[in-house]
Design an enzyme around this catalytic site. Structure first.
Site, short mmCIF file in Angstrom:
data_model
loop_
_atom_site.label_atom_id
_atom_site.label_comp_id
_atom_site.label_asym_id
_atom_site.label_seq_id
_atom_site.Cartn_x
_atom_site.Cartn_y
_atom_site.Cartn_z
N LYS A 1 0.84 -1.21 0.00
CA LYS A 1 0.00 0.00 0.00
C LYS A 1 0.88 1.26 0.00
O LYS A 1 2.07 1.18 0.29
CB LYS A 1 -0.93 -0.03 1.21
CG LYS A 1 -0.22 -0.05 2.56
CD LYS A 1 -1.17 -0.39 3.70
CE LYS A 1 -0.42 -0.37 5.02
NZ LYS A 1 -1.20 -0.98 6.11
N HIS B 1 -6.60 -7.91 12.28
CA HIS B 1 -5.40 -7.08 12.33
C HIS B 1 -5.09 -6.77 13.79
O HIS B 1 -5.98 -6.43 14.56
CB HIS B 1 -5.64 -5.79 11.53
CG HIS B 1 -4.39 -4.99 11.28
ND1 HIS B 1 -3.23 -5.53 10.76
CD2 HIS B 1 -4.13 -3.67 11.46
CE1 HIS B 1 -2.31 -4.58 10.64
NE2 HIS B 1 -2.83 -3.44 11.06
N CYS C 1 12.68 24.50 3.57
CA CYS C 1 11.70 25.15 2.70
C CYS C 1 10.93 24.09 1.91
O CYS C 1 11.21 22.91 2.00
CB CYS C 1 12.39 26.12 1.74
SG CYS C 1 13.43 27.33 2.59
N MET C 2 9.98 24.55 1.09
CA MET C 2 9.17 23.60 0.32
C MET C 2 10.04 22.80 -0.66
O MET C 2 9.89 21.58 -0.79
CB MET C 2 8.08 24.34 -0.43
CG MET C 2 7.06 23.44 -1.08
SD MET C 2 5.86 24.33 -2.08
CE MET C 2 5.01 25.31 -0.86
N ASP C 3 10.96 23.48 -1.34
CA ASP C 3 11.75 22.84 -2.39
C ASP C 3 13.25 22.79 -2.11
O ASP C 3 14.00 22.26 -2.90
CB ASP C 3 11.57 23.59 -3.72
CG ASP C 3 10.16 23.46 -4.24
OD1 ASP C 3 9.78 22.33 -4.58
OD2 ASP C 3 9.45 24.48 -4.28
N ARG D 1 0.90 -11.29 6.39
CA ARG D 1 0.77 -10.05 5.59
C ARG D 1 1.87 -9.10 6.02
O ARG D 1 1.74 -8.39 7.00
CB ARG D 1 -0.56 -9.33 5.89
CG ARG D 1 -1.83 -10.05 5.53
CD ARG D 1 -3.01 -9.11 5.67
NE ARG D 1 -3.09 -8.43 6.96
CZ ARG D 1 -3.71 -8.91 8.02
NH1 ARG D 1 -4.33 -10.07 7.97
NH2 ARG D 1 -3.72 -8.22 9.15
N TYR E 1 14.06 31.29 5.62
CA TYR E 1 12.94 32.10 6.12
C TYR E 1 13.08 32.35 7.62
O TYR E 1 13.36 31.43 8.39
CB TYR E 1 11.62 31.38 5.88
CG TYR E 1 11.24 31.30 4.42
CD1 TYR E 1 11.03 32.45 3.66
CD2 TYR E 1 11.08 30.06 3.81
CE1 TYR E 1 10.67 32.35 2.32
CE2 TYR E 1 10.72 29.96 2.49
CZ TYR E 1 10.52 31.12 1.74
OH TYR E 1 10.18 31.02 0.42
C1 LIG Z 1 -0.49 -2.07 6.71
C2 LIG Z 1 -1.12 -3.35 7.06
C3 LIG Z 1 -0.33 -4.49 7.20
C4 LIG Z 1 1.18 -4.46 7.16
O1 LIG Z 1 1.65 -3.94 8.37
P1 LIG Z 1 3.23 -3.81 8.66
O2 LIG Z 1 3.30 -3.43 10.08
O3 LIG Z 1 3.73 -2.75 7.73
O4 LIG Z 1 3.82 -5.13 8.36
C5 LIG Z 1 -0.98 -5.69 7.41
N1 LIG Z 1 -2.33 -5.75 7.49
C6 LIG Z 1 -3.11 -4.66 7.39
C7 LIG Z 1 -4.59 -4.79 7.50
C8 LIG Z 1 -2.54 -3.42 7.17
O5 LIG Z 1 -3.31 -2.34 7.07
#
Ligand SMILES: *Cc1c(COP(=O)(O)O)cnc(C)c1O
Length: 381
Positions: free
Chosen positions: A40, A167, A310-312, A219, A263
């Protein structure tokens, strides 16, 4: 192939490190446990399509993203591996989810019904997973509602509830009790639905610390990129950061003792100083909280950031560092010789976690994918 020297700021991705991290994590799993790579937020800032391609080559079984848009980006890049969408999906997008063979997470009836209908129209079976909220109190079906909801799903045609997951709230903390309780609650529920074949729960922290949470699949996000989830997590496998962040000196100049810079002139030179300007600022993802606080590496030495970011652009103090020239490489995250600045160091200075440091790196920075330090491909979005 473009030349490295044309870039004034870029991200380097060490594919070998990514592959080695995945292999090291994989070696912790029982035979048959599947490995889902969490990619993600543009693969935690590392560039999703390339990370996915190399992760799949390294033996990852499937991918997880948060949104439909992220999933479609992978399909457009030609990645046809299983992709789980961890976040919400609008039921009006059911048609495209099914057509692209994406695995949606369902937590309510409207989406489930829409997916079932779309799958029927397309004469296929849509695979979905259900997330159960066992204690994080965020996104998921509550334990109370789960039995009824899963029974409802069982009645829908052309819909296969292939996975059930949860989770953890606290797998990266020293108190292991919340994780144990969540796992027990999850397994109690799962036992009542034995036809659901894939059970998964473990994020990076749980994958590293609690083999009993591996179930059928893990995961893993942050740790494939080479980070331990937190300091409380045992460093049980050897991980290497995948990402380096670099820029160049674009102007070198002197200022006199007593002069301020950037700045607000928040830094006033205590002596005549040699100053280097870099074209990298908070708009690129360098936290503004590093103003008068952070450091970068140049010529194998640490150089402090002076004045406000700064921004850039940002300004660094190279007084006393020999032979600095315009065009010299400056490392914001990564290693130069024996010196190293990690995303974790920046996180510590700015009161956050390395996840945030890498995911806020601008998506438009060129990303160079290296194998044993040979630039392989380059993506400038
Ligand atoms: C982001 C996420 C993960 C991965 O988590 P990490 O701590 O980066 O390994 C697993 N499951 C769900 C639902 C997540 O949102």
């Amino acid at each position: 192939m473009e030349k490295l020297s044309q870039y004034l700021k870029w991200i380097e991705i060490d594919i070998d490190a990514l592959v080695q991290n995945i292999q090291a994590l994989r070696s912790q799993l029982r035979q048959g446990v599947k490995f889902m790579a969490v990619v993600k937020k543009n693969a935690y800032g590392h560039g999703a399509p390339e990370v996915c391609q190399h992760a799949l080559e390294a033996g990852v079984d499937s991918l997880a993203v948060y949104s439909l848009e992220e999933a479609l980006e992978l399909r457009e890049a030609g990645i046809d591996a299983p992709v789980l969408i961890l976040g919400p999906v609008s039921s009006s997008a059911a048609d495209i989810v099914v057509r692209q063979r994406l695995i949606a997470t369902v937590i309510e009836r409207e989406l489930a019904h829409a997916l079932s209908k779309a799958a029927k129209e397309q004469k296929i079976v849509a695979e979905v997973h259900v997330i159960i909220d066992t204690g994080i109190n965020r996104f998921g079906v509550s334990l109370e509602e789960a039995p009824q909801f899963l029974s409802y799903l069982g009645e829908l045609t052309n819909l296969n509830v292939a996975g059930l997951y949860t989770h953890f709230s606290s797998a990266d903390e020293t108190d292991h009790t919340p994780t144990r309780i969540q796992l027990e609650k999850f397994l109690d529920l799962a036992r009542r639905f034995p036809h659901i074949t894939t059970l998964h729960a473990a994020n990076s922290a749980a994958t590293l610390q609690f083999p009993e949470t591996h179930l059928n699949m893990v995961r893993v996000g942050i740790s494939i990129y080479g980070f331990y989830p937190s300091n409380a997590v045992r460093k049980s496998v050897s991980l290497r950061p995948v990402l380096s962040l670099k820029t160049r000196v674009i102007r070198l100049y002197s200022i006199k003792e007593g002069e301020g810079l950037s700045y607000g002139l928040t830094w006033v030179a205590p002596r005549d100083s040699l100053i280097a300007l870099i074209p990298f600022g908070y708009g690129d993802g360098l936290p503004r909280l590093l103003s008068n606080k952070g450091e970068v590496l140049i010529g194998g030495r640490r150089a402090p950031i002076r004045g406000v970011v700064c921004m850039d652009q940002s300004i660094i103090d190279v007084t006393g560092i020999p032979d600095v020239r315009v065009g010299d490489e400056v490392t914001i995250i990564g290693r130069q010789g024996s010196e190293e600045i990690t995303a974790g160091d920046i996180a510590e200075l700015t009161g956050t976690i390395h996840h945030e440091v890498v995911t806020r790196l601008s998506g438009v920075l060129p990303r160079l994918y290296l194998r044993t330090s040979q630039p392989e491909t380059c993506r400038a979005v």
